[in-house]
Design a protein around this motif. Structure first.
Motif, PDB file in Angstrom:
ATOM      1  N   ASP A 362      51.028  -8.394 -20.863  1.00 34.59           N
ATOM      2  CA  ASP A 362      51.575  -7.434 -20.986  1.00 34.59           C
ATOM      3  C   ASP A 362      50.925  -6.876 -19.676  1.00 34.59           C
ATOM      4  N   SER A 363      50.964  -5.543 -18.988  1.00 34.71           N
ATOM      5  CA  SER A 363      49.823  -5.067 -18.282  1.00 34.71           C
ATOM      6  C   SER A 363      49.163  -5.370 -17.259  1.00 34.71           C
ATOM      7  N   LEU A 364      48.162  -6.170 -18.424  1.00 38.83           N
ATOM      8  CA  LEU A 364      46.865  -7.022 -18.273  1.00 38.83           C
ATOM      9  C   LEU A 364      46.872  -8.018 -18.344  1.00 38.83           C
ATOM     10  N   TRP A 365      47.935  -8.873 -19.055  1.00 43.06           N
ATOM     11  CA  TRP A 365      47.422 -10.251 -18.783  1.00 43.06           C
ATOM     12  C   TRP A 365      48.410 -10.855 -18.794  1.00 43.06           C
ATOM     13  N   TRP A 366      48.942 -12.120 -19.119  1.00 40.73           N
ATOM     14  CA  TRP A 366      50.093 -13.452 -19.160  1.00 40.73           C
ATOM     15  C   TRP A 366      49.204 -14.597 -19.789  1.00 40.73           C
ATOM     16  N   THR A 367      50.540 -14.778 -19.719  1.00 41.57           N
ATOM     17  CA  THR A 367      50.344 -16.390 -20.632  1.00 41.57           C
ATOM     18  C   THR A 367      50.833 -17.258 -19.684  1.00 41.57           C
ATOM     19  N   GLY A 368      50.567 -18.326 -19.734  1.00 44.29           N
ATOM     20  CA  GLY A 368      51.696 -19.117 -18.624  1.00 44.29           C
ATOM     21  C   GLY A 368      51.936 -20.297 -19.827  1.00 44.29           C
ATOM     22  N   ILE A 369      52.508 -21.285 -19.896  1.00 53.68           N
ATOM     23  CA  ILE A 369      53.008 -22.712 -20.608  1.00 53.68           C
ATOM     24  C   ILE A 369      53.724 -23.548 -19.805  1.00 53.68           C
ATOM     25  N   VAL A 370      53.074 -24.726 -20.177  1.00 52.55           N
ATOM     26  CA  VAL A 370      53.718 -26.027 -19.210  1.00 52.55           C
ATOM     27  C   VAL A 370      54.136 -27.386 -20.404  1.00 52.55           C
ATOM     28  N   ALA A 371      54.792 -27.924 -20.327  1.00 53.83           N
ATOM     29  CA  ALA A 371      55.542 -28.976 -21.446  1.00 53.83           C
ATOM     30  C   ALA A 371      56.189 -30.024 -20.421  1.00 53.83           C
ATOM     31  N   TYR A 372      55.553 -31.124 -20.454  1.00 47.78           N
ATOM     32  CA  TYR A 372      56.067 -32.022 -19.471  1.00 47.78           C
ATOM     33  C   TYR A 372      56.893 -33.880 -20.165  1.00 47.78           C
ATOM     34  N   ASN A 373      57.683 -33.821 -20.211  1.00 51.31           N
ATOM     35  CA  ASN A 373      57.773 -34.724 -19.696  1.00 51.31           C
ATOM     36  C   ASN A 373      57.460 -36.256 -19.373  1.00 51.31           C
ATOM     37  N   PRO A 374      56.757 -36.953 -19.978  1.00 51.84           N
ATOM     38  CA  PRO A 374      55.802 -38.676 -18.790  1.00 51.84           C
ATOM     39  C   PRO A 374      57.397 -39.163 -18.858  1.00 51.84           C
ATOM     40  N   LYS A 405      60.026 -30.678 -16.274  1.00 49.65           N
ATOM     41  CA  LYS A 405      57.989 -29.645 -16.607  1.00 49.65           C
ATOM     42  C   LYS A 405      59.428 -28.065 -17.440  1.00 49.65           C
ATOM     43  N   TYR A 406      58.639 -27.683 -18.604  1.00 48.22           N
ATOM     44  CA  TYR A 406      58.669 -26.806 -18.998  1.00 48.22           C
ATOM     45  C   TYR A 406      57.571 -26.338 -18.647  1.00 48.22           C
ATOM     46  N   ILE A 407      58.226 -24.803 -17.682  1.00 46.42           N
ATOM     47  CA  ILE A 407      57.266 -24.453 -17.202  1.00 46.42           C
ATOM     48  C   ILE A 407      57.310 -22.409 -17.062  1.00 46.42           C
ATOM     49  N   GLY A 408      56.425 -21.773 -16.945  1.00 46.25           N
ATOM     50  CA  GLY A 408      56.535 -20.258 -16.906  1.00 46.25           C
ATOM     51  C   GLY A 408      55.732 -19.369 -17.560  1.00 46.25           C
ATOM     52  N   THR A 409      55.765 -18.482 -16.877  1.00 49.18           N
ATOM     53  CA  THR A 409      55.240 -17.745 -17.944  1.00 49.18           C
ATOM     54  C   THR A 409      56.113 -17.023 -19.042  1.00 49.18           C
ATOM     55  N   VAL A 410      54.855 -16.321 -20.129  1.00 54.77           N
ATOM     56  CA  VAL A 410      56.027 -16.043 -21.391  1.00 54.77           C
ATOM     57  C   VAL A 410      56.905 -14.806 -21.459  1.00 54.77           C
ATOM     58  N   ARG A 411      56.684 -14.398 -20.374  1.00 55.32           N
ATOM     59  CA  ARG A 411      58.288 -13.137 -19.823  1.00 55.32           C
ATOM     60  C   ARG A 411      58.999 -13.747 -18.999  1.00 55.32           C
ATOM     61  N   GLN A 412      58.654 -14.788 -17.846  1.00 57.18           N
ATOM     62  CA  GLN A 412      59.516 -15.567 -17.459  1.00 57.18           C
ATOM     63  C   GLN A 412      60.352 -16.203 -18.270  1.00 57.18           C
ATOM     64  N   GLY A 426      59.171 -31.455 -29.499  1.00 56.64           N
ATOM     65  CA  GLY A 426      60.042 -33.725 -28.483  1.00 56.64           C
ATOM     66  C   GLY A 426      59.889 -33.803 -29.474  1.00 56.64           C
ATOM     67  N   THR A 427      61.407 -34.670 -28.806  1.00 60.47           N
ATOM     68  CA  THR A 427      62.123 -35.546 -29.494  1.00 60.47           C
ATOM     69  C   THR A 427      61.345 -37.346 -29.161  1.00 60.47           C
ATOM     70  N   SER A 428      60.638 -37.041 -27.577  1.00 57.65           N
ATOM     71  CA  SER A 428      59.947 -38.312 -27.809  1.00 57.65           C
ATOM     72  C   SER A 428      58.127 -37.333 -27.642  1.00 57.65           C
ATOM     73  N   PRO A 429      57.440 -37.755 -27.311  1.00 60.19           N
ATOM     74  CA  PRO A 429      56.221 -37.926 -26.514  1.00 60.19           C
ATOM     75  C   PRO A 429      56.299 -37.157 -25.639  1.00 60.19           C
ATOM     76  N   ILE A 430      55.508 -35.596 -25.714  1.00 56.53           N
ATOM     77  CA  ILE A 430      55.512 -35.054 -24.594  1.00 56.53           C
ATOM     78  C   ILE A 430      53.702 -34.408 -23.627  1.00 56.53           C
ATOM     79  N   SER A 431      53.293 -33.532 -22.687  1.00 55.11           N
ATOM     80  CA  SER A 431      51.727 -33.269 -22.957  1.00 55.11           C
ATOM     81  C   SER A 431      52.332 -32.066 -22.416  1.00 55.11           C
ATOM     82  N   GLY A 432      51.116 -31.192 -22.408  1.00 59.19           N
ATOM     83  CA  GLY A 432      50.996 -29.991 -21.982  1.00 59.19           C
ATOM     84  C   GLY A 432      49.600 -29.329 -21.576  1.00 59.19           C
TER      85      GLY A 432
END
Length: 685
Positions: A362-374, A405-412, A426-432
Motif C-alpha cells: 500500500d502507500s506505506l508498505w512494500w513486499t519483495g519476493i525472491v525465488a531462485y533456481n539453483p 531468479k524471479y524477483i520484484g515487489t508485489v506491485r511490480q 517449482g518443477t525442481s527444487p528452488i529457494s527464496g
C-alpha cells in the motif's frame, strides 16, 4: 497488519564487525526465508514489549485447520491460550492482543500447534517505530544451535535467544569463540519446560568484543532460537539460529552489490578440517576462499573483488560447503536515499514449494519476493496467491532458466489486489525469501504529523511542516509554502509568544538532573488586564518552581504577579514591571524595582544585541535579541547578585539562558532550548 510507525532518520557510518556498512540506519526493512518454514508446530520467539509485534499464519492445506496458540512468560508460565479454526488456505494476521482477544503484557513468546501444516511469521518494531525485524515461525530441529555471527563492540550489540519448546528440562552450554576459533567463555544453561532465555552478549559474556560466533550444545532436540544484531535507536536485523550444519552446496539466492545496495556474508567452519570454498556467481565469475578449522569470516561481495561493486552479480552457489554455517546480510548504501537492512541464514535447502505467509502493499508498505533456481536446468514456476479468507486467486506460470531468479515487489509482479499470502511451486527444487519494507516518503521521520508525500518540505525537522508557525527572517520555510516569511519593516518583534499551550523544554535543568519545562498553563484577569500564567518547572530533583503572570502591549512584556519557591504566596507588585521590549534599541537599558514582601528585587536590563544567530538543540534561530540583566536580591540588609544573559528568538521566545557569578566572570550553568510548541500568540492589551 497495523503497526504504529514513527521513524526518525539518522545517518552515521556503521562498522559491523568485519562488514563495512555504509548505511543501515532507521531500518525500514525486514525479511525471512520462505524455505522450510511450514509445519504443524512452531514458535513466534519474541513479543517486543519495548515496541510492537505483529504475527501472521496461514493454513497451507485444502482442509480446515485447528490452530492452538499459547502465550508464555520467560519463566515458562502460561499466560493465555486461544484456538483458531482456519478454513482451507485462510490466513490470520494481527497483534497478539487482537489474536488472543485480551491484553497479554506478561507474555514474551507464543507457541503454536496445528492438525494441519501452516506457515507463519512475526514482525517487530522498536518502541519509537524506527526499526523493523522479522522472523518466520521457528522450529526445533536438533540439540545444537549455531549463532554464526556476533558483534558486540560498543557500537553494535548482539542478542541471542534460546527457547525450550518441549515438556522436559534442557541442560547445555553456550560457548563463545573468536574469529580464529579460540574459545572465549563458557556459560552453563538450564532451561526447564517452556522457559525462554534471552542474552545480550555484551552484558553476560567476558571480553564481548572478541566474540565472533557462539554455539549452544544441549541434551535435547526441543531447543530453538534466534539472534539479533542492533545499534540502539538506529538499526537491527533478526535471523533464526541455525540448527543444522550444511552438508553440501550453499545457495545465495539474492545478491545486490551496486551503488544502492551491499551484500555481506558471514561463515563459520564447524569442522576440524580446512576448507577451500568456491563461490560461483550467476554471471560465470568465481572466487575461492580458504577457511581454517573453527574459523569465522565476514566479508562483503565487493570485498571479493577488491572493493569494487558488482552490479551484474545476482546470486551465487558456495561449493564444497560441507561443515559450514552462516548468514547473509543485505542493506542500502547511504547515497541510495533508502534505509534498509535485513538478512537470512545461508542454507543448502531447496524445495519445490516456497511459502510467503504475508503480503503488504500500500502507500506505506512494500513486499519483495525472491525465488531462485539453483539448478543448471530450467525450472517451471506456478505462483499462486490467496485471499485472506483462503480464496484461490488467479495464478501465474513462468519458466526460470538455470541460475535465474524471479524477483520484484508485489506491485511490480502484478499480483491480484486481494492477495494476502503466496505459494510458489517449482518443477525442481528452488529457494527464496520475502522482504517487507517501508516507503520512506510515506513515513513521518521527524514525528511532526506530516510525511514528504503529504507536503513536508523537510522531514528531518519537526518544526517544519505544512501550516507550521513561520518565523520571519530566519531563512527557513517552516510552513512549506515555498519561501521564508519576511520580518515586519517597523522592527517590532514578538519575542515572547503568549498563548495557553505554549511550551518550551530546556536542557539541562538547573542541577543537570533532567529537563526544565516552561509553559503557559492558563489565564487570569488582574484588575482589568488579562494575563497568561507562565510556569517554570525545573527537573523534579531540582525542586524549583516559578510562576509569572504576563501580559503585553504593543511595546512591552510586563509581569503583573509573581510566585516562586522563595515567594510561596503569589505577590502582585504595586506596578507591573517591564521584562522585555518588543522594539529594542541597541544599548537600551531600564530598571525594575519590585517589592516582593520580605524580599526586594531590583533588576537592571541591558539590550546587548538585536540580530544574534543562535544554534541550539531545537534549531538555528536568527535575529535573536540578547539581553543581559543584573538582579539585586535584598533581604534583611543582605544583598545577593545574579547575572544572566538571555536570548529571545522572534516568534519563539527564550532559546538560550546563561547564568554567571563573580560579576559575569564565571559561568554557573547554561540552559538551551531542546523543543518547543508555539500556538497563535495572544494576550496583547
Amino acid at each position: 497488519m497495523k503497526i504504529n510507525r514513527v521513524l526518525t532518520i539518522l545517518f552515521l557510518f556503521c562498522m559491523f564487525s568485519s562488514f563495512e556498512i555504509d548505511s543501515a540506519h532507521s531500518d525500514y526493512m525486514a525479511g525471512y526465508t520462505g524455505v522450510g518454514i511450514s509445519g504443524t508446530k512452531g514458535v513466534f520467539p519474541k513479543l517486543d514489549r519495548n515496541g510492537n509485534t505483529g504475527i501472521a499464519f496461514a493454513n497451507i492445506q485444502n482442509y480446515p485447520a485447528t490452530v492452538t496458540l499459547t502465550a508464555y512468560q520467560d519463566d515458562g508460565d502460561r499466560v493465555a491460550t486461544v484456538v483458531n479454526i482456519l478454513a482451507p488456505c485462510e490466513k490470520v494476521v494481527g497483534s497478539p492482543e487482537n489474536i488472543f482477544a485480551q491484553a497479554i503484557p506478561a507474555a514474551t513468546y507464543i507457541k503454536y500447534s496445528s492438525d494441519r501444516e501452516i506457515v507463519g511469521f512475526q514482525i517487530n518494531t522498536s518502541e519509537e517505530g524506527m526499526m523493523l525485524d522479522a522472523l518466520p515461525g521457528i522450529h526445533s530441529g536438533g540439540s545444537t544451535l549455531y549463532f554464526p555471527h556476533v558483534a558486540s563492540d560498543g557500537n553494535w550489540e548482539t542478542e541471542i535467544c534460546m527457547i525450550n519448546s518441549g515438556d522436559g528440562s534442557i541442560s547445555g552450554e553456550l560457548r563463545a569463540y573468536t574469529d580464529s576459533g579460540q574459545e572465549v567463555a563458557v556459560i552453563p544453561v538450564v532451561l526447564t519446560s517452556n522457559v525462554r532465555r534471552e542474552i545480550t552478549v555484551g552484558d553476560e559474556f567476558p571480553n564481548p568484543g572478541s566474540i565472533k560466533y557462539i554455539i549452544f550444545s544441549s541434551d535435547s532436540s526441543s531447543i530453538c532460537g534466534y539472534l539479533k544484531f542492533y545499534i540502539d535507536c538506529d538499526c537491527r536485523v533478526a535471523i533464526p539460529a541455525a540448527s543444522e550444519i550444511n552438508s553440501g552446496d550453499i545457495y545465495i539466492s539474492h545478491i545486490a552489490s551496486d551503488e544502492n545496495w551491499w551484500t555481506g556474508i558471514s561463515i563459520v567452519n564447524i569442522t576440524s578440517s580446512s576448507r577451500v570454498l568456491t563461490i560461483e556467481f550467476d554471471n560465470g565469475m568465481t572466487r575461492s576462499r580458504s577457511i581454517e578449522p573453527y574459523e569465522h569470516q565476514a566479508f562483503t561481495v565487493r570485498d571479493l573483488f577488491g572493493g569494487v561493486i558488482q552490479p551484474n552479480i545476482n546470486s551465487a552457489v558456495i561449493k564444497n560447503a560441507s561443515g559450514i554455517v552462516g548468514l547473509e546480510l543485505f542493506g542500502s548504501m547511504e547515497n541510495s536515499g533508502k534505509n534498509y537492512l535485513s538478512g537470512v541464514l545461508l542454507s543448502e535447502k531447496a524445495t519445490t514449494n516456497i511459502y510467503y505467509p504475508h503480503i503488504a502493499s500500500d502507500s506505506l508498505w512494500w513486499t519483495g519476493i525472491v525465488a531462485y533456481n539453483p539448478s543448471t536446468s530450467p525450472c517451471n514456476l506456478t505462483i499462486t496467491p490467496f485471499g485472506s479468507d483462503g480464496t484461490l486467486l488467479p495464478s501465474q506460470r513462468i519458466t526460470l532458466g538455470a541460475k535465474e531468479k524471479y524477483i520484484g515487489t508485489v506491485r511490480q509482479l502484478n499480483f491480484h489486489a486481494e492477495a494476502a499470502w503466496l505459494r510458489i511451486e517449482g518443477t525442481s527444487p528452488i529457494s527464496g525469501f520475502e522482504l517487507f519494507g517501508i516507503n520512506p516518503n510515506s513515513v513521518d521521520d521527524d514525528q511532526d504529523g506530516y510525511t514528504e508525500s503529504q507536503g513536508d518540505c523537510n522531514d528531518h525537522d519537526r518544526t517544519v511542516y505544512p501550516g507550521a508557525l513561520e518565523i520571519c527572517g530566519d531563512g527557513i520555510d517552516q510552513d512549506c509554502d515555498g519561501a521564508d516569511k519576511p520580518c515586519p519593516i517597523d522592527g517590532t518583534q514578538d519575542y515572547f509568544p503568549l498563548s495557553v499551550g505554549n511550551r518550551w523544554v530546556y536542557t539541562p535543568s538547573y542541577g543537570k538532573k533532567g529537563d526544565r519545562v516552561d509553559s503557559i498553563i492558563g489565564t487570569e484577569t488582574i484588575g482589568s488586564v488579562e494575563t497568561c500564567i507562565w510556569n517554570r518547572q525545573e527537573a523534579p530533583d531540582d525542586n524549583y518552581n516559578e510562576k509569572r503572570w504576563l501580559a503585553k502591549n504593543d511595546d512591552y512584556l510586563q509581569v503583573y504577579k509573581y510566585r516562586s519557591n522563595d515567594i510561596t504566596d503569589a505577590v502582585i507588585p504595586s506596578q507591573p514591571w517591564v521584562m522585555l521590549t518588543f522594539s529594542p534599541a541597541l544599548g537600551e537599558t531600564w530598571t525594575a524595582n519590585i517589592d516582593l514582601g520580605r524580599l526586594n528585587l531590583r533588576i537592571t536590563y541591558y539590550v546587548e544585541a538585536i540580530n544574534e544567530s543562535i544554534n541550539v538543540l531545537a534549531g538555528n534561530f536568527r535575529n535573536c535579541l540578547k539581553i543581559r540583566n543584573l538582579s539585586e536580591i535584598s533581604e534583611s540588609g543582605v544583598t545577593e547578585y545574579d547575572y544572566k544573559e538571555m536570548f529571545y528568538a522572534p516568534g519563539v521566545g527564550p532559546v538560550l539562558y546563561y547564568s554567571y557569578r563573580d560579576n559575569w566572570n564565571t559561568l554557573s550553568f547554561k540552559q538551551e532550548l531542546r523543543s518547543y510548541t508555539i500556538l497563535l500568540s495572544n494576550n496583547r492589551q
